[in-house]
Design an enzyme around this catalytic site. Structure first.
Site, short mmCIF file in Angstrom:
data_model
loop_
_atom_site.label_atom_id
_atom_site.label_comp_id
_atom_site.label_asym_id
_atom_site.label_seq_id
_atom_site.Cartn_x
_atom_site.Cartn_y
_atom_site.Cartn_z
CB SER A 9 -0.69 0.07 1.25
OG SER A 9 -1.38 1.41 1.38
CG HIS A 34 -3.75 -1.67 -1.66
ND1 HIS A 34 -4.85 -2.52 -2.06
CD2 HIS A 34 -4.25 -0.93 -0.67
CE1 HIS A 34 -5.74 -2.22 -1.19
NE2 HIS A 34 -5.46 -1.31 -0.36
CG ASP A 36 -5.16 1.87 1.00
OD1 ASP A 36 -6.20 1.22 0.75
OD2 ASP A 36 -4.02 1.72 1.24
CG MET A 38 -8.37 6.57 2.40
SD MET A 38 -7.45 6.77 3.94
CE MET A 38 -6.69 5.04 4.00
CG HIS A 68 -9.05 -0.18 -0.54
ND1 HIS A 68 -8.53 -0.29 0.61
CD2 HIS A 68 -10.41 -0.01 -0.57
CE1 HIS A 68 -9.42 -0.51 1.45
NE2 HIS A 68 -10.88 -0.01 0.95
CG MET A 70 -11.35 2.93 1.87
SD MET A 70 -9.74 2.89 2.98
CE MET A 70 -8.60 3.05 1.51
CG MET A 139 -11.54 -3.12 4.88
SD MET A 139 -9.98 -2.70 4.15
CE MET A 139 -9.02 -1.74 5.42
N GLY A 144 -9.19 3.70 6.92
CA GLY A 144 -8.77 5.17 7.24
C GLY A 144 -7.16 5.55 7.52
CG PHE A 145 -5.87 6.67 10.10
CD1 PHE A 145 -5.16 7.95 9.61
CD2 PHE A 145 -7.07 6.50 10.43
CE1 PHE A 145 -6.07 9.14 9.75
CE2 PHE A 145 -7.75 7.67 10.36
CZ PHE A 145 -7.12 8.94 10.14
CG ASP A 177 -5.96 -3.12 3.18
OD1 ASP A 177 -4.78 -2.83 3.50
OD2 ASP A 177 -6.57 -2.40 2.29
N GLY A 178 -4.78 -4.60 5.96
CA GLY A 178 -4.42 -4.10 7.41
C GLY A 178 -3.84 -4.81 8.33
CB SER A 200 3.15 0.36 8.10
OG SER A 200 2.29 -0.53 8.86
C1 DX5 Z 1 -6.36 1.06 5.55
C2 DX5 Z 1 -5.86 0.90 4.28
C3 DX5 Z 1 -4.74 -0.09 4.02
C4 DX5 Z 1 -3.57 0.45 4.77
C5 DX5 Z 1 -2.53 -0.97 5.23
O1 DX5 Z 1 -7.69 2.09 5.35
O2 DX5 Z 1 -7.04 0.22 3.25
O3 DX5 Z 1 -4.36 -0.41 2.75
O4 DX5 Z 1 -2.92 1.17 4.38
O5 DX5 Z 1 -1.70 -0.36 5.89
P1 DX5 Z 1 -0.78 -1.53 7.09
O6 DX5 Z 1 -0.28 -2.49 6.27
O7 DX5 Z 1 0.08 -0.47 7.55
O8 DX5 Z 1 -1.78 -1.69 7.99
ZN ZN Z 2 -6.37 -0.57 1.33
#
Ligand code: DX5
Ligand code: ZN
Length: 224
Positions: A9, A34, A36, A38, A68, A70, A139, A144-145, A177-178, A200
């Protein structure tokens, strides 16, 4: 089951050099990118629009882009992401007025559609749209983060989703994801995921290549 795909991501990349970061992580062995998206409405954060997807393509990124969404509403901007170069486009059912319509719209735009299930969203609707999707994204954090912890109860949900997909005759990826990391990716693979988003855990390390290699080694242990 599909071959394992690692999809970093770019939310966790150094945004001041997004193109280089994306190239580096692909050179390090990643399969998909990936993205994201938002909107500060469906989720409390604001990230990329179609112009960023287009910029990555113009920079020479040819790998599949896994977008993705959101965002809410979701339909209006889908053709713009497709035009910009998205391959997969996934969205949250809560963000669509008509899920089947949105899935068909993504298909008409020549992208691969998928649905995203938040940790507390049941899989009930999955049975009804299996013929319209190429990917299911579960998820394992609330969206969100980046950098949140993996929610363990999603492992049971993954096993359930894997059963539903396997019983169907359809060719559907199962993405997680997450909070995916080297030390939990094996049990996530054992629960049935074949497509692994990690932000991360990859961009937070100095050597993307060794992190991705270690992730693949763990996945291989699960598949033995
Ligand atoms: C969260 C995102 C994820 C996120 C994953 O809303 O959809 O893709 O960035 O990050 P990590 O791997 O750090 O949890
Ligand atoms: Zn994602």
């Amino acid at each position: 089951m599909h071959n394992a795909v690692i999809a970093p991501s770019i939310l966790s990349a150094d945004m001041s050099k997004l193109g280089e970061e994306t190239k580096s992580v692909l050179a390090a062995g990643a399969d998909f990118v990936h993205v994201d998206v938002m909107d500060n409405h469906y989720v409390p954060n604001l990230t990329f629009g179609p112009i960023v997807v287009k910029a990555l393509r113009n920079f020479g990124i040819v790998a599949p882009l896994d977008v993705h969404l959101m965002i809410k509403p979701v339909d209006r901007i889908i053709p713009e992401f497709a035009e910009a170069g998205a391959d997969y486009i996934t969205f949250h059912p809560e963000a669509s007025e008509n899920i089947e319509h949105t899935l068909e719209l993504i298909r008409q735009c020549e992208c691969k559609p998928g649905l995203v299930f938040n940790p507390a969203t049941p899989l009930d609707i999955l049975d009804h749209i299996l013929d319209k999707i190429d990917i299911v994204l579960l998820m394992s954090v609330n969206p969100g983060f980046g950098g949140q912890s993996f929610i363990e109860s999603v492992l049971d949900k993954l096993r359930h989703a894997r059963e539903i997909i396997d019983k169907s005759k359809y060719d559907i990826r199962l993405e997680i994801d997450g909070g995916v990391k080297i030390d939990n990716i094996r049990k996530i693979a054992e629960a049935g995921a074949d497509t692994f988003v990690a932000g991360s855990a990859i961009f937070g390390t100095d050597n993307y290549g060794s992190t991705i290699t270690m992730m693949r080694e763990q996945i291989a242990l699960a598949n033995n």
